[in-house]
Write an enzyme that holds these catalytic residues in place. Structure first.
Site, PDB file in Angstrom:
ATOM      1  CE  LYS A 237      -3.551   2.307   2.727  1.00 31.34           C
ATOM      2  NZ  LYS A 237      -4.494   2.230   3.839  1.00 31.34           N
ATOM      3  CD  GLU A 243       9.147  -5.881   7.378  1.00 33.53           C
ATOM      4  OE1 GLU A 243       8.808  -4.806   6.805  1.00 33.53           O
ATOM      5  OE2 GLU A 243       8.963  -6.092   8.579  1.00 33.53           O
ATOM      6  N   GLY A 298      -4.953  -1.989   4.928  1.00 35.68           N
ATOM      7  CA  GLY A 298      -4.161  -3.122   4.439  1.00 35.68           C
ATOM      8  C   GLY A 298      -4.830  -4.464   4.691  1.00 35.68           C
ATOM      9  NE  ARG A 299      -6.709  -3.928  10.738  1.00 35.22           N
ATOM     10  CZ  ARG A 299      -6.069  -2.763  10.834  1.00 35.22           C
ATOM     11  NH1 ARG A 299      -4.903  -2.608  10.234  1.00 35.22           N
ATOM     12  NH2 ARG A 299      -6.563  -1.768  11.532  1.00 35.22           N
ATOM     13  CD  GLU A 384      -2.033  -4.393  11.368  1.00 33.16           C
ATOM     14  OE1 GLU A 384      -0.810  -4.579  11.513  1.00 33.16           O
ATOM     15  OE2 GLU A 384      -2.577  -4.349  10.242  1.00 33.16           O
ATOM     16  CG  HIS A 415      -3.911 -35.639  16.453  1.00 26.91           C
ATOM     17  ND1 HIS A 415      -4.139 -36.846  17.071  1.00 26.91           N
ATOM     18  CD2 HIS A 415      -4.869 -35.507  15.498  1.00 26.91           C
ATOM     19  CE1 HIS A 415      -5.166 -37.444  16.486  1.00 26.91           C
ATOM     20  NE2 HIS A 415      -5.635 -36.642  15.536  1.00 26.91           N
ATOM     21  CE  LYS A 536       5.663  -0.961  10.215  1.00 25.51           C
ATOM     22  NZ  LYS A 536       4.654  -0.383   9.336  1.00 25.51           N
TER      23      LYS A 536
HETATM   24  O1  F6P Z   1       3.090  -2.951   9.811  1.00 27.67           O
HETATM   25  C1  F6P Z   1       1.743  -3.125   9.672  1.00 27.67           C
HETATM   26  C2  F6P Z   1       1.261  -2.804   8.306  1.00 27.67           C
HETATM   27  O2  F6P Z   1       1.173  -1.428   8.122  1.00 27.67           O
HETATM   28  C3  F6P Z   1      -0.078  -3.471   8.013  1.00 27.67           C
HETATM   29  O3  F6P Z   1      -1.149  -2.776   8.496  1.00 27.67           O
HETATM   30  C4  F6P Z   1      -0.025  -3.605   6.546  1.00 27.67           C
HETATM   31  O4  F6P Z   1      -0.964  -4.538   6.086  1.00 27.67           O
HETATM   32  C5  F6P Z   1       1.400  -4.044   6.350  1.00 27.67           C
HETATM   33  O5  F6P Z   1       2.134  -3.309   7.298  1.00 27.67           O
HETATM   34  C6  F6P Z   1       1.959  -3.836   4.972  1.00 27.67           C
HETATM   35  O6  F6P Z   1       1.924  -2.497   4.581  1.00 27.67           O
HETATM   36  P1  F6P Z   1       2.151  -2.084   3.085  1.00 27.67           P
HETATM   37  O7  F6P Z   1       1.072  -2.705   2.266  1.00 27.67           O
HETATM   38  O8  F6P Z   1       2.092  -0.587   3.061  1.00 27.67           O
HETATM   39  O9  F6P Z   1       3.504  -2.583   2.648  1.00 27.67           O
END
Ligand code: F6P
Length: 573
Positions: A237, A243, A298-299, A384, A415, A536
């Site tokens: 987003k 990452e 995002g979620r 979240e 199990h 972060k």
């Molecule tokens: O760190 C949490 C978050 O902001 C989530 O809410 C989001 O889904 C995820 O990181 C990824 O964010 P982006 O789509 O901006 O890379």
């Protein structure tokens, strides 16, 4: 009346005071609502009742009263510690908390994500083209439709082989690089619908999902892939997530190292984002970017272009069916009376256990390997969204919010941890989810799977008494003590006929709305996630220190950890 049973949770009397930023125009505390206090008393009255007795009295009527159907889903919630009065009070609480009004505000595109001053209008993503959704007075359906048209064209071109890699070879593998909502939702759906991968007559590409900045994940994926036949979706987003950007840069280098030139990368990289400038800066042509908007959390984003991987994996028609299923649940949530409203009923049952039984966790148990990633998706969705302690008005919440959500596919969980659910010291409410027709069948397997699902719910409810064991001939009292199941442990069972894209869409939307309902009751903003920020921010200087910068001020523990890692990193180059 103050809910004193949660007094330990409050850190100090100051927790009750309004902060300076407190918005006094939204003064209500959930614990001050009339129904909340009525529920406290009602809980005292019924908490020791046995569900088995209620079933013995008139089980058929109980099931009739406490079951619902909507959008292809059947919900049996009769195995809960509830009476008709419980439900009446819980629904009164939903009403007093303003669930209908907040729901309508969400559908109206109001800025219900107050702390980010945004709408939360994911429901528009699955609406029909003619729907009238607006954000800030601007109709959004034309933009949504435009992106959907592009997603269809692109996914069909890749699936049919018309879109090739730079050497003209068919795309056989697609890697979605993203994390959190840009990973968990589409990965879960691709897994759930993998049995449909070839339904449109095309051989869909294999999907891979890379999220972790731990290089192992990307390296292991790339080892198996041929760059000439591989397409990357950089899905973020913000297009700034550490990452995702680290993995995207390493993926680009992999192409360059393997004979794909910089000017040939356009055939191998597309972006999904709200941030066109960052996409361009990374080197992806905006013509190869699939847009979405800041009013999609995002979620809640798998319905947007974040679902491009879904359309690529199972075809655009299946993706459209997924949207239609979400839409069917939206319509139900928007129009059904509270007592027949599945997201409201499920949400309020969660409130009942979290706040009145004070249960800290809840378990999602899909009896379907295809749904094995649903618990992980739900973890982000619920925790979240609702893992918060500050109300919309800036005051501290005076009760507990989101439970810890956990679970895995059945029967595997039986199990591993079901021992605790049956005989552990804390009750764990369970949601069982099962398709009646398996996506893939081997003779006899599915009856065994369903039998176990139903048996677990039955065992949790009825338990096993010492008398039963004695009547069955057992005489060793020590052994009997260990073999007693208290029972009276709650669960919901959600059934669907087939695991179609449509019903999966309805299931996902059900849990989205259930999460929202609970957030409304707790008077929190389910659409922000400030709690992920601090770590972060602190990681940036630590990364620099690990790679040579002078050590900054840290507590002794963190400083020692950095020093130990720094030595090893330096030795390993
Ligand atoms: O760190 C949490 C978050 O902001 C989530 O809410 C989001 O889904 C995820 O990181 C990824 O964010 P982006 O789509 O901006 O890379």
């Amino acid at each position: 009346m103050i809910d004193t049973r949660h007094a330990l949770y409050l850190q100090s009397p100051g927790d009750f005071r309004a902060s300076s930023s407190c918005n006094e125009s939204v003064p209500r505390m959930p614990t001050n609502l009339h129904a909340w206090n009525a529920l406290l008393q009602h809980h005292d009255a019924i908490r020791d009742h046995q569900m088995a007795d209620w079933f013995a009295e008139n089980g058929a009527e109980r099931v009739r009263q406490f079951s619902l159907e909507a959008a292809g889903l059947y919900l049996d919630y009769s195995k809960n510690r509830i009476t008709p009065q419980t439900m009446q009070l819980l629904l009164q609480l939903a009403d007093e908390a303003g669930v209908p009004a907040r729901r309508d505000a969400m559908f109206a595109g109001e800025h219900i994500n107050a702390t980010e001053d945004r709408a939360a209008l994911h429901v528009a993503l699955r609406a029909t083209a003619g729907a009238g959704f607006k954000v800030d007075g601007v109709p959004v359906m034309p933009c949504i439709q435009n992106v959907l048209v592009r997603m269809r064209a692109f996914s069909e071109a890749v699936r049919s082989g018309a879109w090739t890699g730079t050497t003209g070879e068919r795309i056989t593998d697609v890697v979605n690089i993203g994390i959190g909502g840009s990973d968990l939702g589409p990965k879960m759906v691709c897994r759930a619908l993998s049995h449909l991968a070839h339904d449109d007559g095309h051989s869909g590409p294999r999907m891979h999902f890379v999220s972790n900045v731990d290089g192992t994940e990307l390296a292991e994926s790339l080892e198996r892939l041929d760059p000439r036949r591989t397409l990357m979706i950089v899905c973020s987003k913000t297009f700034t997530t550490l990452e995702t950007m680290a993995n995207a840069h390493s993926a680009r280098q992999w192409y360059l190292d393997n004979g794909v030139a910089e000017n040939q990368l356009a055939r191998h990289f597309v972006a999904v984002s709200t941030n066109v400038d960052a996409v361009r800066a990374f080197g992806i042509d905006p013509a190869n970017m699939f847009e979405f908007w800041d009013w999609i959390g995002g979620r809640f984003s798998l319905w947007s272009s974040v679902g491009l991987s879904i359309a690529l994996a199972v075809g655009f028609n299946a993706f459209a069916d997924l949207l239609a299923g979400g839409r069917a649940m939206d319509e139900h949530f928007r129009t059904a009376p509270l007592e027949r409203n599945m997201p409201v009923v499920l949400g309020m049952l969660g409130i009942w256990y979290r706040n009145f039984f004070n249960l800290p966790t809840s378990c999602m148990a899909p009896y379907s390997t295809s749904l094995e990633l649903f618990p992980a998706f739900l973890q982000q969705l619920e925790m979240e969204s609702n893992g918060k302690t500050v109300q919309l008005n800036g005051r501290r919440v005076r009760t507990h919010t989101s439970p810890v959500v956990w679970g895995t596919a059945g029967t595997n969980g039986q199990h591993a941890y079901f021992q605790k659910i049956h005989q552990g010291s804390q009750i764990v409410p369970v949601d069982f989810v099962a398709p009646l027709v398996p996506p893939r069948e081997l003779p006899g397997h599915h009856a065994k799977l369903l039998a176990n699902c139903f048996a677990q719910a039955e065992a949790l409810m009825r338990g096993r008494s010492a008398e039963e064991l004695r009547a069955a001939g057992m005489t060793d009292e020590l052994r009997i003590a260990h073999m007693v199941f208290e029972g009276n442990r709650p669960s919901n069972t959600l059934l669907m006929e087939d695991l179609t894209p449509h019903v999966l869409g309805a299931l996902i939307a059900l849990y989205e709305h259930r999460t929202f309902v609970q957030g409304v009751v707790w008077n929190i903003n389910s659409f922000d996630q400030w709690g992920v920020e601090l770590g972060k921010i602190l990681a940036r200087p630590i990364e620099a220190e690990l790679t040579g910068a002078e050590a900054g001020p840290h507590d002794a523990s963190t400083a020692t950890l950095i020093a130990r890692a720094r030595g090893v990193l330096a030795r390993n180059g």
